[in-house]
Structure formats: C-alpha cells, structure tokens
Design a protein around this motif. Structure first.
Motif, mmCIF file in Angstrom:
data_model
loop_
_atom_site.group_PDB
_atom_site.id
_atom_site.type_symbol
_atom_site.label_atom_id
_atom_site.label_comp_id
_atom_site.label_asym_id
_atom_site.label_seq_id
_atom_site.Cartn_x
_atom_site.Cartn_y
_atom_site.Cartn_z
ATOM 1 N N ASP A 340 0.812 -1.215 0.000
ATOM 2 C CA ASP A 340 0.000 0.000 0.000
ATOM 3 C C ASP A 340 0.845 1.264 0.000
ATOM 4 O OD1 ASP A 340 -2.660 -1.256 0.292
ATOM 5 O OD2 ASP A 340 -1.774 -2.003 2.160
ATOM 6 N N GLN A 341 2.063 1.165 0.494
ATOM 7 C CA GLN A 341 2.898 2.361 0.586
ATOM 8 C C GLN A 341 4.354 1.973 0.810
ATOM 9 O OE1 GLN A 341 0.552 3.147 4.351
ATOM 10 N NE2 GLN A 341 2.350 4.421 4.701
ATOM 11 N N VAL A 369 2.365 3.391 -5.737
ATOM 12 C CA VAL A 369 1.755 3.578 -4.408
ATOM 13 C C VAL A 369 2.373 4.832 -3.788
ATOM 14 C CG1 VAL A 369 1.312 1.120 -3.985
ATOM 15 C CG2 VAL A 369 3.543 2.110 -3.346
ATOM 16 N N PRO A 370 1.685 5.436 -2.808
ATOM 17 C CA PRO A 370 2.280 6.604 -2.158
ATOM 18 C C PRO A 370 3.457 6.209 -1.272
ATOM 19 C CG PRO A 370 0.151 6.055 -1.163
ATOM 20 C CD PRO A 370 0.354 5.103 -2.298
ATOM 21 N N GLY A 371 4.263 7.182 -0.921
ATOM 22 C CA GLY A 371 5.397 6.883 -0.052
ATOM 23 C C GLY A 371 6.158 8.124 0.331
ATOM 24 N N LYS A 420 -2.531 -1.680 6.655
ATOM 25 C CA LYS A 420 -1.811 -1.242 5.452
ATOM 26 C C LYS A 420 -0.440 -1.914 5.435
ATOM 27 C CE LYS A 420 -4.944 1.522 3.844
ATOM 28 N NZ LYS A 420 -5.767 1.028 2.745
ATOM 29 N N CYS A 422 3.417 -1.890 4.256
ATOM 30 C CA CYS A 422 4.460 -0.915 3.913
ATOM 31 C C CYS A 422 5.774 -1.617 3.599
ATOM 32 C CB CYS A 422 4.659 0.057 5.084
ATOM 33 S SG CYS A 422 5.876 1.343 4.748
ATOM 34 N N ALA A 452 7.933 0.202 -4.891
ATOM 35 C CA ALA A 452 7.176 1.409 -5.226
ATOM 36 C C ALA A 452 6.802 1.395 -6.711
ATOM 37 C CB ALA A 452 8.001 2.653 -4.885
#
Lengths: 469, 203
Positions: A340-341, A369-371, A420, A422, A452
């Motif tokens: 998810d991140q 994905v965001p990060g 989530k 990571c 990512a």
C-alpha cells in the motif's frame, strides 16, 4: 614471552576499563554520550538528585525521535512540541551542544554523529537507543542503554557492564548485483535467529565486509541488535579513515596522524579466538525481505511464504501468529505481494548511498503507491538535493520530507494505518511498530524503490539491468 | 529502589514468543512522565481488539492480579526503552520468567527491581502447562535462585551481580561515586594516551 592474541573487543574493552569488580563487572569510561528527546526520563532522574552532567563537552543532544518531517517550524502536535521543548531545556540547563530542528547538523543520532566526526575508531559511545551498535562500524564500542544507565552516564561519564562474549561473523566473497549490507544483515539474522547473538559482541569480518563503504558497514552494525547483539563492529581501515578525514569534530593536523597510527592497531590479532564463529558465503545472499513480525522471519525475495505446519515446530506458533497479523497465506510467493505504501529512511538506511540506490531504480519511473523519503540528516538532504535525487523521488510521486526517525517508529505521527502494508527500509517489522495494526516488510532501499515502481514486493535486479545502481 | 529477597505472588502464563518492547509499550505512550503511572500502557495494543476493547481471553486481562509472568523465547527484544520495564512494574509485576531475554531489557529490568529469570524452554513449557489459562501461587527466592510453584522447585539462571543488585536494591550512581578518584585518574591518563578521544574544536 609474547602477549596472548587479543580480539578487537579485548582491545577496546581494555582501553576503557577503569576497574573490574570481584563479580566480573567492569566500570567503563564513556567517550561520547548521545541524548535525544526520549532521554527525558534520565534527565528527570538526574534532576531528582540535583546532579549536574559530569562531562557536558562529551555529551551531545539531538532532536530526532519526535522530529516533525513536515512544516517543522510550526509543530502543531502539543505532545511532540513538549518532548522537543523538554530536550531544549535540559540541553540548555546542562550546557550541551544541541542539534536542534533547524540546525544544518540535525538528523538521526546514528547518522549525524559519524557525519560530524563525533564517532571515531577506538571510542566508547553510549546512547539511550538500541541502534547505537551502528557506531561500531568505525571500530568503536557502541551500545544502547536504558534510562537508568543514561542517567548514570550523565552523572558519572561511566557505565557498568559485564564484558560480552566475542563472536565473529565472516562474510567471504563478492555480493551479487543489488545485494547490499541490509541483505547481509537480514540474511544472517534469518539464519541464526533474533537471539542468535544474544550476550555477544559481533565483529564483522571477511572480504565482503571489507568491500562495504562506511554507509554499508553502518547498516550492517546497526542491525546487530536485531540478531540479539548489543554490539556490532568492524575493524577500522583506509575506508574508515577516508570517511572521517576533514569531518567537523574529527582530529586534524598532527593529532589526525597520531590518531590514525593508534587506530591502525585496532584489529583482532590473527590468532585471537572467538566464543562463536560463523562464516557466510556472500554469493549465497539474495535480496532479502521479511514476511513476518520479527526480523529473523526473512527470506530471499524469490521464496515462498513458509507453511507453519512444515517448519521447526518450535517456531510454528510464532509463524502462524505472524502470518495472521501480516494477512499472508502459507505457500504464497513473496514476490507479487501487493503493498500500500513505501518508506525510505531511518538510522538503518537513510544515508546518501541508500538514497542513491533507491533513486537509481526510481529514475524516470512512477511509483504505483504513495510513499515518503526522509533523509537520515539535514546534510544527507542537502547532498541529495545537490545531486538531484530529490527530483527523482518527487517526479516518481513520492514525498521528499525533512530528516528524523519518522515512520520507522512513528513517534512524530508519521504512521502506517491499520492493515496497510508498507515496504520499508527500516529495522523492525514488529507488530504495531509503524502504527497499530501496520504491516511492515523490511528490505533494502533499492528493494523498497522496486516495490514502489511495481506496487508489489519485487526483485529489484531486473529493474536495474542496464542501469548503474 | 528497594531491594527484595523473597516474593510470594500470583503467576500467569503469557504463551507468546518474541514479545518485543514495542509490544510491551507502544511508542506513542512514552512521552508521559513516569509519575502518571505506566501500568495501563502494558501490552496496550496486544491486549485489545481492533476497536480498542480489552480482549477477554487475553491472560493479563483475565488475571489483572498476576505479578509473576511465565513467557516464551526472546522476551523484551528490540528497543532499549526502559518504559517497557516501567509498564511491567507499574502493572504490579516483580518477575518475568522466560528462556531468554533481550540483553538491554534484562539490564533495565534489574535496574528497576524487576527479576528477569531464565529457565530452560522445557521448564517454561512445563509451567505454562501447569498454569493453563489460570494462575497459581508462586514463590521466588533470590538467595536460592528458585521459583516454587505447588510442590515443585525450579532453579533459575541469573547473573550473580544482578542477583546481588536485586537483593540490595543498590543504586549504581551512589556506588560509582565512591570510585570518583579512580575515575578522575583514568580520565587524566586517557587524555594523555588518546588525546584524539576528545572532540576536536569546530572552527
């Protein structure tokens, strides 16, 4: 008559031992004491006794654990503000050099002390943080202590300690492409277990360790505690001296020459014996990823998630509970697990070399994905910006933020939400470490970058073919 | 810190391996002053469900009166946070019995009068079975290094210096200050033998 051969640990211990009690516990001199916001309990103990700091010139304070990574000039969270204010007041009351939020030398304690030349070979370095083993990368005795011991060091500049047993982990040969110090560490911890080095000081040796940069050696020593060792170290050599030459607090001129002469003697004698020896073939180490909630629950990225019913029964309950927490199924391929991140940073992997490795993967690509990318220090941040790495991260869609412990431990509010997943370049995949219910997969910064780019746990190697890592 | 030699109390089993200090006290509670008490933070997230309600089947929720914990491998691994020990002590615990402890946790425990006693994995498993999900009266004798449950004695492992420290409740700072002259002498010798060990002045 010749003297008995000695280990690096023997030499460093002898150089700091003020006395040894009848019960075998030593009183050791502390050359550097590093404190942070989390040291508030220790300062309170000191205040309760009305004692001053014994050696303010050997004591350095830094804001890192609670450091906001965004909008730091106007920190909103009152709890974070109070922690930072308390450290400021304690540093001021005791006349300590403080690396405050806006200081160009600010950063994570285990990144800035080497950067400032405060960490040197031959020193004994304490900090109320278990990753103090990082400083052993310079051929120093670096170890984490608790608040009572922090108060003791503040009051006396000494620490009581029973000498640990000596262990040597030798990694011979050449690491494969994109296999890093992080993989080396996760590999040995997965082989020996989180208690594998308990009660020992680990010296890392062998051609693959010699071949590491200082950044890599720091990553390796940093993770010693995840295998149970309070101390990790590498004998200093030309790589060490080149890194330190010209650093702000390092010796200079004649003092530098004399220091190098002394430091060159800091190596285990050829015939020295160790209580425990482990030899690892560097070529056998793959990019490694954790699948569970303990750092030893790690496997090569190409592996399948283990079936608790088919592993050592002593580890089955823990594996079952870990898979349940992580939301993973036995037999499933690790590779391809959606994330998810991502997070890149921490005292383990927040140095310039780590950011370069991640940027090499991300250049010209978009993160799925965001990060967040949080450099290990303000100096690392400006260096990365000078090299244009920040642009690579932001153009890929990741947030480029200020330096601090950040999402490794979440004290400043940088958290991973419940359930989530990571991909993280940090040091602990413990339950709740990055936030209640958060699922952490530890891996190298390049592997985080690969995760990512694909949105899944991925082998970084194909992504780098034709690129310079 | 008050010393102690014998403790008679209530033992409970926590059948979990690798209970790290992040679980013992999640980081978000560590900014509280100790005077507020850390007992309610002990295993805060582990003992609650996703909605924050206490899990009725969790051993410490079932038996809040327990003050001796029997647990599994590698208890207290991870972070050096002494707050993990404060949480145990403020929740009433005097002893944790496990096959192995994180090194930093164990020394923090002793510095606060909490006994980290080692028993073999087999002995821990046997006690775990005796206790089931209930409790039993237990007696710890530091002089003898024994844990007694029912009619059975278990001899535990404990560093000799730690045993003495727990019994005497010594404060290290007082003890160390008696060596002030020796420390000053050492400092002086070191400043001559290794002048580079002092931080260089920044221009």
């Amino acid at each position: 008559m010749t003297a008995a051969p000695r280990t690096l640990l023997d030499k460093l211990w002898a150089a700091h031992e003020i006395l040894r009690r009848e019960d075998g516990v030593s009183l050791l001199w502390v050359d550097r004491h590093l404190v942070h916001e989390g040291s508030h309990h220790a300062f309170a103990k000191l205040a309760a006794r009305g004692l001053p700091v014994a050696e303010p010139d050997l004591t350095f304070a830094v804001v890192d654990h609670y450091a906001p990574t965004r909008a730091r000039a106007q920190t909103a969270d009152p709890q974070v503000r109070r922690m930072i204010e308390t450290l400021r007041r304690n540093a001021q009351d005791h006349g300590l050099r403080l690396f405050d939020l806006m200081d160009p030398g600010q950063g994570i304690v285990h990144v800035i002390a080497p950067e400032q030349g405060l960490t040197l070979p031959g020193l004994l370095i304490n900090c109320g943080d278990s990753h103090t083993s990082t400083h052993g990368a310079f051929g120093a005795l670096g170890f984490g202590i608790g608040a009572t011991e922090v108060a003791h060091v503040l009051a006396t500049q000494t620490v009581w300690q029973r000498k640990p047993k000596a262990m040597r982990i030798t990694v011979e040969g050449t690491l494969g492409p994109s296999v890093t110090a992080k993989d080396m560490a996760l590999h040995w911890i997965s082989q020996l277990g989180t208690g594998g080095a308990q009660g020992h000081a680990v010296e890392y040796a062998g051609s693959a360790v010699r071949g590491l940069s200082m950044e890599g050696r720091m990553t390796l020593c940093n993770l010693s505690i995840e295998g149970g060792a309070r101390f990790g170290m590498v004998a200093p050599d030309g790589v060490t001296f080149d890194y330190l030459a010209g650093r702000a607090h390092a010796p200079s001129g004649d003092a530098w020459d004399r220091a190098c002469e002394d430091w060159a003697k800091l190596a285990s004698d050829p015939q020295a014996s160790f209580d425990n020896e482990v030899v690892i073939d560097a070529a056998q180490i793959a990019p490694t990823v954790t699948w569970g909630t303990s750092p030893d629950q790690a496997l090569p990225v190409s592996a399948q998630i283990p079936d608790p019913g088919r592993i050592d029964p002593a580890k089955a309950d823990a594996a079952r509970a870990a898979l349940d927490y992580m939301g993973l199924k036995p037999g499933q391929a690790l590779q391809g697990t959606p994330i998810d991140q991502v997070f890149i940073g921490s005292c383990t992997n927040g140095r310039i070399e780590d950011l370069r490795a991640a940027a090499a993967v991300l250049a010209g690509r978009k993160a799925q994905v965001p990060g967040m990318v949080s450099p290990g220090s303000a100096q690392v941040k400006s260096q990365a910006e000078a090299e244009g790495l920040d642009r690579i991260f932001t153009e890929a869609g990741l947030d480029w933020v200020e330096s601090g412990c950040s999402m490794c431990v979440g004290m400043n509010g940088d958290l991973v939400a419940r359930d989530k997943r990571c991909a993280s370049s940090t040091n602990r995949n413990f339950r709740g470490r990055q936030g209640p219910g958060a699922r952490t997969h530890l891996m190298s910064p390049a592997m985080v970058a690969a995760a990512a780019v694909t949105g899944t746990i991925t082998d970084v190697r194909p992504l780098l073919s034709g690129r310079h890592p | 810190m008050a010393g102690w030699t014998v403790h008679t109390g209530t033992a409970v089993a926590l059948p979990l391996a690798n209970v790290d200090t992040d679980q013992l006290i999640p980081a978000r509670f560590m900014s509280a002053p100790r005077s507020e008490g850390y007992g309610s933070f002990l295993l805060h997230d582990t003992r609650r469900d996703e909605d924050g309600a206490l899990r009725p089947d969790f051993p410490l929720n079932r038996h809040p009166e327990a003050n001796i914990m029997i647990t599994r491998e590698n208890f207290g691994s991870g972070s050096s946070r002494e707050a993990a020990v404060y949480a145990l002590i403020d929740a009433g615990f005097r002893a944790v019995i496990a096959p192995a402890f994180g090194d930093i946790f164990a020394s923090n425990a002793v510095n606060n009068g909490l006994l980290p006693a080692r028993l073999t994995p087999e002995a821990c498993a046997q006690i775990e079975q005796m206790l089931g999900d209930g409790t039993a009266q237990a007696r710890i004798d530091l002089d003898q290094s024994t844990l007694t449950i029912g009619a059975q004695d278990f001899a535990f492992d404990l560093d000799a210096s730690w045993r003495i420290k727990l019994i005497n409740g010594w404060d290290d700072i007082d003890l160390t200050r008696q060596h002030a002259a020796q420390i000053a002498q050492f400092r002086n010798n070191r400043s001559q033998a290794a002048p580079w060990a002092w931080p260089g002045e920044v221009d």
